[in-house]
Design a protein around this motif. Structure first.
Motif, PDB file in Angstrom:
ATOM      1  N   HIS A 170      -2.288  17.287   1.382  1.00 35.78           N
ATOM      2  CA  HIS A 170      -2.346  15.822   1.369  1.00 35.78           C
ATOM      3  C   HIS A 170      -0.951  15.209   1.378  1.00 35.78           C
ATOM      4  CE1 HIS A 170      -6.630  15.617   1.144  1.00 35.78           C
ATOM      5  NE2 HIS A 170      -6.663  16.338   0.031  1.00 35.78           N
ATOM      6  N   LEU A 171      -0.040  15.771   0.597  1.00 37.05           N
ATOM      7  CA  LEU A 171       1.318  15.235   0.567  1.00 37.05           C
ATOM      8  C   LEU A 171       2.014  15.436   1.910  1.00 37.05           C
ATOM      9  CD1 LEU A 171       2.369  16.301  -3.026  1.00 37.05           C
ATOM     10  CD2 LEU A 171       1.823  13.993  -2.216  1.00 37.05           C
ATOM     11  N   GLN A 172       1.842  16.606   2.503  1.00 41.69           N
ATOM     12  CA  GLN A 172       2.432  16.839   3.821  1.00 41.69           C
ATOM     13  C   GLN A 172       1.805  15.922   4.873  1.00 41.69           C
ATOM     14  OE1 GLN A 172       1.566  21.044   4.105  1.00 41.69           O
ATOM     15  NE2 GLN A 172       3.711  21.581   3.689  1.00 41.69           N
ATOM     16  N   HIS A 173       0.514  15.744   4.791  1.00 46.67           N
ATOM     17  CA  HIS A 173      -0.190  14.942   5.785  1.00 46.67           C
ATOM     18  C   HIS A 173       0.193  13.464   5.693  1.00 46.67           C
ATOM     19  CE1 HIS A 173      -3.178  14.192   8.824  1.00 46.67           C
ATOM     20  NE2 HIS A 173      -3.779  13.301   8.061  1.00 46.67           N
ATOM     21  N   ILE A 174       0.345  12.945   4.494  1.00 42.94           N
ATOM     22  CA  ILE A 174       0.776  11.548   4.353  1.00 42.94           C
ATOM     23  C   ILE A 174       2.135  11.361   5.025  1.00 42.94           C
ATOM     24  CG2 ILE A 174       1.506   9.759   2.714  1.00 42.94           C
ATOM     25  CD1 ILE A 174      -0.633  10.933   0.760  1.00 42.94           C
ATOM     26  N   VAL A 175       3.059  12.280   4.766  1.00 44.30           N
ATOM     27  CA  VAL A 175       4.381  12.215   5.395  1.00 44.30           C
ATOM     28  C   VAL A 175       4.246  12.248   6.913  1.00 44.30           C
ATOM     29  CG1 VAL A 175       6.558  13.484   5.749  1.00 44.30           C
ATOM     30  CG2 VAL A 175       5.645  13.175   3.436  1.00 44.30           C
ATOM     31  N   GLY A 176       3.460  13.197   7.415  1.00 42.18           N
ATOM     32  CA  GLY A 176       3.293  13.346   8.852  1.00 42.18           C
ATOM     33  C   GLY A 176       2.638  12.145   9.509  1.00 42.18           C
ATOM     34  N   ALA A 229       0.834  -1.209   0.000  1.00 47.09           N
ATOM     35  CA  ALA A 229       0.000   0.000   0.000  1.00 47.09           C
ATOM     36  C   ALA A 229       0.866   1.255   0.000  1.00 47.09           C
ATOM     37  CB  ALA A 229      -0.936  -0.006   1.205  1.00 47.09           C
ATOM     38  N   LEU A 230       1.944   1.253   0.771  1.00 45.95           N
ATOM     39  CA  LEU A 230       2.815   2.424   0.824  1.00 45.95           C
ATOM     40  C   LEU A 230       3.526   2.646  -0.507  1.00 45.95           C
ATOM     41  CD1 LEU A 230       4.347   2.068   4.400  1.00 45.95           C
ATOM     42  CD2 LEU A 230       2.442   3.517   3.662  1.00 45.95           C
ATOM     43  N   LEU A 231       4.003   1.586  -1.115  1.00 49.62           N
ATOM     44  CA  LEU A 231       4.673   1.727  -2.414  1.00 49.62           C
ATOM     45  C   LEU A 231       3.692   2.147  -3.501  1.00 49.62           C
ATOM     46  CD1 LEU A 231       7.157  -1.262  -2.216  1.00 49.62           C
ATOM     47  CD2 LEU A 231       7.719   1.188  -2.217  1.00 49.62           C
ATOM     48  N   GLN A 232       2.435   1.708  -3.380  1.00 46.14           N
ATOM     49  CA  GLN A 232       1.419   2.131  -4.345  1.00 46.14           C
ATOM     50  C   GLN A 232       1.153   3.626  -4.209  1.00 46.14           C
ATOM     51  OE1 GLN A 232      -0.012  -0.292  -6.629  1.00 46.14           O
ATOM     52  NE2 GLN A 232      -0.274   1.687  -7.646  1.00 46.14           N
ATOM     53  N   VAL A 233       1.159   4.125  -2.984  1.00 45.02           N
ATOM     54  CA  VAL A 233       0.999   5.565  -2.766  1.00 45.02           C
ATOM     55  C   VAL A 233       2.114   6.312  -3.497  1.00 45.02           C
ATOM     56  CG1 VAL A 233       1.211   7.412  -1.037  1.00 45.02           C
ATOM     57  CG2 VAL A 233      -0.269   5.452  -0.591  1.00 45.02           C
ATOM     58  N   GLN A 234       3.333   5.835  -3.336  1.00 41.93           N
ATOM     59  CA  GLN A 234       4.472   6.496  -3.970  1.00 41.93           C
ATOM     60  C   GLN A 234       4.294   6.563  -5.493  1.00 41.93           C
ATOM     61  OE1 GLN A 234       8.267   4.449  -3.509  1.00 41.93           O
ATOM     62  NE2 GLN A 234       9.260   6.439  -3.238  1.00 41.93           N
ATOM     63  N   ARG A 254      -6.017   6.810   1.849  1.00 36.53           N
ATOM     64  CA  ARG A 254      -7.185   7.697   1.916  1.00 36.53           C
ATOM     65  C   ARG A 254      -6.825   9.088   1.399  1.00 36.53           C
ATOM     66  NH1 ARG A 254      -9.349   8.796   7.749  1.00 36.53           N
ATOM     67  NH2 ARG A 254      -9.013   6.568   7.803  1.00 36.53           N
ATOM     68  N   HIS A 255      -5.692   9.606   1.845  1.00 34.96           N
ATOM     69  CA  HIS A 255      -5.299  10.942   1.391  1.00 34.96           C
ATOM     70  C   HIS A 255      -4.827  10.948  -0.048  1.00 34.96           C
ATOM     71  CE1 HIS A 255      -6.094  13.570   4.747  1.00 34.96           C
ATOM     72  NE2 HIS A 255      -5.965  12.464   5.469  1.00 34.96           N
ATOM     73  N   ALA A 262      -0.860   2.780   6.559  1.00 38.46           N
ATOM     74  CA  ALA A 262      -1.045   2.495   5.131  1.00 38.46           C
ATOM     75  C   ALA A 262      -2.426   2.929   4.652  1.00 38.46           C
ATOM     76  CB  ALA A 262      -0.838   1.007   4.873  1.00 38.46           C
ATOM     77  N   GLU A 263      -3.443   2.622   5.424  1.00 43.32           N
ATOM     78  CA  GLU A 263      -4.814   2.973   5.038  1.00 43.32           C
ATOM     79  C   GLU A 263      -4.991   4.482   4.983  1.00 43.32           C
ATOM     80  OE1 GLU A 263      -8.620   4.547   5.648  1.00 43.32           O
ATOM     81  OE2 GLU A 263      -7.240   4.409   7.352  1.00 43.32           O
TER      82      GLU A 263
END
Length: 180
Positions: free
Chosen positions: A63-69, A30-35, A157-158, A152-153
């Motif tokens: 959204h990009l900042q929030h995923i990182v955080g 899931a994390l690699l798919q986000v990337q 979502r973001h 991951a979820e």
């Protein structure tokens, strides 16, 4: 597909991620798919648009900042640690307009945090997945596996919300936010 490039199957269909325990493969996938999807859905996006909030929705930058955080925070809790002052400051700054923050910076930060998260997944002892961990200042009890799954979820979502914002920006009448 562009040119002669073949479209790859989704990350989860490409096999296991080396070093990640079998039970945590879905988190890694899931994390690699986000990337990959962030790269795909922000391609051609101009820096002037990352802070835009069409229909008052959250910006792509948020959204990009929030995923990182979120990844940073969830993996901190997964390590049975409390958040640092730097992490709390970052949380306050998520989505706050900063003209010096470019799409390349945001993607680079995301790539870096995803690498850190994947390395931490490789270190997880699967015998501890059901061990109690605590979430937030209220120390809400949860389990290690729940924190990792939520990381991951929540990233997914973001990503979906980012996609909707990107679609709306692409549909703007004059397409001024995307290069042609």
């Amino acid at each position: 597909m562009e040119g002669n490039q073949k479209q790859l199957p989704e990350v989860w269909m490409r096999g296991p991620i080396e070093g990640v325990p079998t039970l945590l493969q879905p988190v890694a996938h899931a994390l690699l798919q986000v990337q990959e999807d962030v790269e795909k859905y922000t391609k051609g996006l101009q820096n002037t648009s990352i802070w835009q909030r069409p229909a008052n929705v959250a910006s792509i930058a948020f959204h990009l900042q929030h995923i990182v955080g979120v990844l940073d925070r969830m993996f901190t809790y997964a390590s049975d640690l409390s958040l640092s002052n730097d992490q709390l400051y970052y949380l306050q700054k998520e989505g706050v307009y900063d003209q010096t923050v470019t799409l390349n910076v945001l993607r680079s930060n995301l790539d870096h945090q995803l690498q850190i998260s994947l390395e931490k997944l490789k270190e997880v002892d699967i015998n501890t997945l059901t061990h109690i961990r605590y979430l937030g200042r209220k120390r809400i009890p949860t389990s290690l596996i729940s924190l990792l799954f939520h990381a991951a979820e929540h990233a997914q979502r973001h990503l979906r919300q980012l996609l909707v914002t990107a679609i709306v920006l692409r549909q703007e009448k004059d397409n001024m936010y995307y290069s042609k």
